[in-house]
Scaffold this motif. Structure first.
Motif, PDB file in Angstrom:
ATOM      1  N   TYR A 122      10.117  12.137  -0.995  1.00  0.00           N
ATOM      2  CA  TYR A 122      11.227  11.142   0.719  1.00  0.00           C
ATOM      3  C   TYR A 122      10.138  10.252   0.475  1.00  0.00           C
ATOM      4  N   PHE A 123       9.902   9.193  -0.252  1.00  0.00           N
ATOM      5  CA  PHE A 123       9.374   7.575  -0.305  1.00  0.00           C
ATOM      6  C   PHE A 123      10.468   7.107   0.328  1.00  0.00           C
ATOM      7  N   ALA A 124       9.505   6.169   2.037  1.00  0.00           N
ATOM      8  CA  ALA A 124       9.821   5.618   2.183  1.00  0.00           C
ATOM      9  C   ALA A 124       8.896   4.369   3.215  1.00  0.00           C
ATOM     10  N   THR A 125       9.571   3.118   3.599  1.00  0.00           N
ATOM     11  CA  THR A 125       9.108   2.087   4.312  1.00  0.00           C
ATOM     12  C   THR A 125       8.519   2.750   5.279  1.00  0.00           C
ATOM     13  N   HIS A 127       0.948  -1.128  -0.237  1.00  0.00           N
ATOM     14  CA  HIS A 127       0.518  -0.103  -0.270  1.00  0.00           C
ATOM     15  C   HIS A 127       0.472   1.303  -0.021  1.00  0.00           C
ATOM     16  N   PHE A 128       1.114   2.395  -0.795  1.00  0.00           N
ATOM     17  CA  PHE A 128       1.433   3.792  -1.316  1.00  0.00           C
ATOM     18  C   PHE A 128       0.593   4.400  -0.751  1.00  0.00           C
ATOM     19  N   ALA A 129       1.077   5.206  -0.005  1.00  0.00           N
ATOM     20  CA  ALA A 129      -0.126   6.488   0.248  1.00  0.00           C
ATOM     21  C   ALA A 129       1.102   7.464   0.340  1.00  0.00           C
ATOM     22  N   SER A 130       0.783   8.142  -0.924  1.00  0.00           N
ATOM     23  CA  SER A 130       1.108  10.129  -0.811  1.00  0.00           C
ATOM     24  C   SER A 130       0.808  10.714  -0.103  1.00  0.00           C
ATOM     25  N   LEU A 131       1.417  11.188   0.764  1.00  0.00           N
ATOM     26  CA  LEU A 131       0.904  12.787   1.557  1.00  0.00           C
ATOM     27  C   LEU A 131       1.804  13.859   1.793  1.00  0.00           C
ATOM     28  N   SER A 143       9.205  17.264   9.931  1.00  0.00           N
ATOM     29  CA  SER A 143       8.763  16.678   9.138  1.00  0.00           C
ATOM     30  C   SER A 143       7.922  14.764  10.158  1.00  0.00           C
ATOM     31  N   ILE A 144       9.406  14.116  10.367  1.00  0.00           N
ATOM     32  CA  ILE A 144       8.380  12.694  11.013  1.00  0.00           C
ATOM     33  C   ILE A 144       7.568  12.687  11.149  1.00  0.00           C
ATOM     34  N   VAL A 145       7.996  13.573  12.790  1.00  0.00           N
ATOM     35  CA  VAL A 145       6.938  13.301  13.528  1.00  0.00           C
ATOM     36  C   VAL A 145       5.230  12.994  12.854  1.00  0.00           C
ATOM     37  N   GLY A 146       4.846  14.687  12.113  1.00  0.00           N
ATOM     38  CA  GLY A 146       3.214  14.372  11.123  1.00  0.00           C
ATOM     39  C   GLY A 146       3.706  13.021  10.473  1.00  0.00           C
ATOM     40  N   VAL A 147       4.553  12.409   9.910  1.00  0.00           N
ATOM     41  CA  VAL A 147       4.435  11.476   9.525  1.00  0.00           C
ATOM     42  C   VAL A 147       4.095  10.546  10.139  1.00  0.00           C
ATOM     43  N   GLN A 148       4.823  10.629  11.436  1.00  0.00           N
ATOM     44  CA  GLN A 148       4.905   9.313  12.083  1.00  0.00           C
ATOM     45  C   GLN A 148       2.983   9.160  12.695  1.00  0.00           C
ATOM     46  N   VAL A 166       4.718   5.367   2.335  1.00  0.00           N
ATOM     47  CA  VAL A 166       4.981   6.705   2.138  1.00  0.00           C
ATOM     48  C   VAL A 166       5.306   7.521   1.347  1.00  0.00           C
ATOM     49  N   ALA A 167       4.548   7.936   0.283  1.00  0.00           N
ATOM     50  CA  ALA A 167       5.385   9.084  -0.450  1.00  0.00           C
ATOM     51  C   ALA A 167       5.450  10.163   0.009  1.00  0.00           C
ATOM     52  N   LEU A 168       6.028  10.712   0.821  1.00  0.00           N
ATOM     53  CA  LEU A 168       5.705  11.881   1.649  1.00  0.00           C
ATOM     54  C   LEU A 168       6.350  13.280   0.283  1.00  0.00           C
ATOM     55  N   ILE A 169       5.299  14.585  -0.742  1.00  0.00           N
ATOM     56  CA  ILE A 169       5.693  14.936  -1.346  1.00  0.00           C
ATOM     57  C   ILE A 169       5.641  16.649  -0.668  1.00  0.00           C
ATOM     58  N   GLN A 170       6.139  17.067  -1.340  1.00  0.00           N
ATOM     59  CA  GLN A 170       6.102  19.042  -0.974  1.00  0.00           C
ATOM     60  C   GLN A 170       5.734  19.354  -1.499  1.00  0.00           C
TER      61      GLN A 170
END
Length: 271
Positions: free
Chosen positions: A227-230, A56-60, A134-139, A151-155
């Motif tokens: 940034y794409f990350a598992t 499951h790839f989620a863009s965020l 940003s990592i706090v928001g992603v977590q 997660v694909a974190l996109i700015q």
């Protein structure tokens, strides 16, 4: 004994990662990232996700409303389209993400996100402060969405995002060979640093042998577009770590709209 040790490390780092996010602004950033990366590699290596099923790839997009530089900068317009919608249009055009999300604390941004076809994650006040990395928001997002593998974190303040960039990063992550993939530009800059006594010294070259552009490979510099990350890596407090790769493109498309402009255009003369 080895199994018990691995279980202990996993438990310790999961708790350590959450607590240590509060220390990111204390000047210990580099050391914390190194510790997390070493422990992550020891516990997971490249076992990112269950490769027997489609991940499951989620863009965020993290889009808080309280930016001090440009209030509601994510709603600034380029050629009549907000930065947020511009990025979401590209994400939808790419069309491979399992889900598309905007994490925000702003009703105006949430409305624009919904209008542009994204789901909204309501960001907590703790993760939307000026000092929260940003990592706090992603977590936080991942903690509410256990179905997500990557997660694909996109700015969205990078207005020249292209589907081809996303496609290349997506393919790299889909192979299961990488824990993280991020965007960079290649630069040929001769860099200097300021010394405590007020002097300066070169950082990446010898003045006696100044390289010509054709004589060296330059440097890869993060441009922050994505940034794409598992999720496993993110749980360790990292967006970059483990087995890494990068997507390189020209600096001319890496413009970032993060500062107030001097004229009337919200982000300069973007095309």
């Amino acid at each position: 004994m080895l199994i018990i040790l691995c279980m202990f490390l996993t438990y310790f780092v999961a708790n350590f990662s959450h607590a240590s996010n509060k220390l990111f602004d204390s000047g210990c950033n580099s050391s914390l990232r190194e510790i997390r990366s070493v422990l992550y590699n020891g516990s997971y290596g490249c076992s990112h996700f269950d490769t027997s099923k489609e991940p499951h790839f989620a863009s965020l997009i993290l889009a808080r409303g309280g930016s001090k530089g440009i209030p509601l900068k994510n709603l600034a317009k380029v050629n009549g389209t907000t930065l947020l919608k511009r990025s979401l249009n590209t994400i939808h055009e790419f069309g491979r993400f399992s889900s598309v999300w905007v994490s925000t604390d702003s009703a105006d941004i949430a409305k624009e996100a919904s209008t542009a076809g994204a789901q909204v994650h309501w960001r907590s006040p703790e993760s939307a402060t000026d000092s929260a990395p940003s990592i706090v928001g992603v977590q936080e997002f991942c903690s509410f969405h256990p179905e997500v593998d990557i997660v694909a974190l996109i700015q969205c303040t990078s207005p020249f995002l292209k589907t081809s960039f996303l496609a290349e990063a997506y393919r790299n992550m889909q192979t299961g060979r990488f824990d993280s993939v991020f965007s960079v530009t290649q630069q040929y800059k001769l860099r200097w640093k300021r010394l405590p006594d007020g002097g300066i010294e070169p950082l990446n070259f010898n003045p006696k042998r100044r390289p010509r552009r054709q004589d060296w490979d330059g440097e890869l510099v993060e441009n922050g577009m994505f940034y794409f990350a598992t999720k496993n890596l993110i749980n360790y407090g990292l967006l970059q770590g483990g087995s890494k790769s990068c997507i390189r493109f020209e600096a001319s498309v890496a413009t970032e709209c993060s500062e107030a402009p001097s004229g009337n255009q919200p982000c300069g003369n973007a095309g």
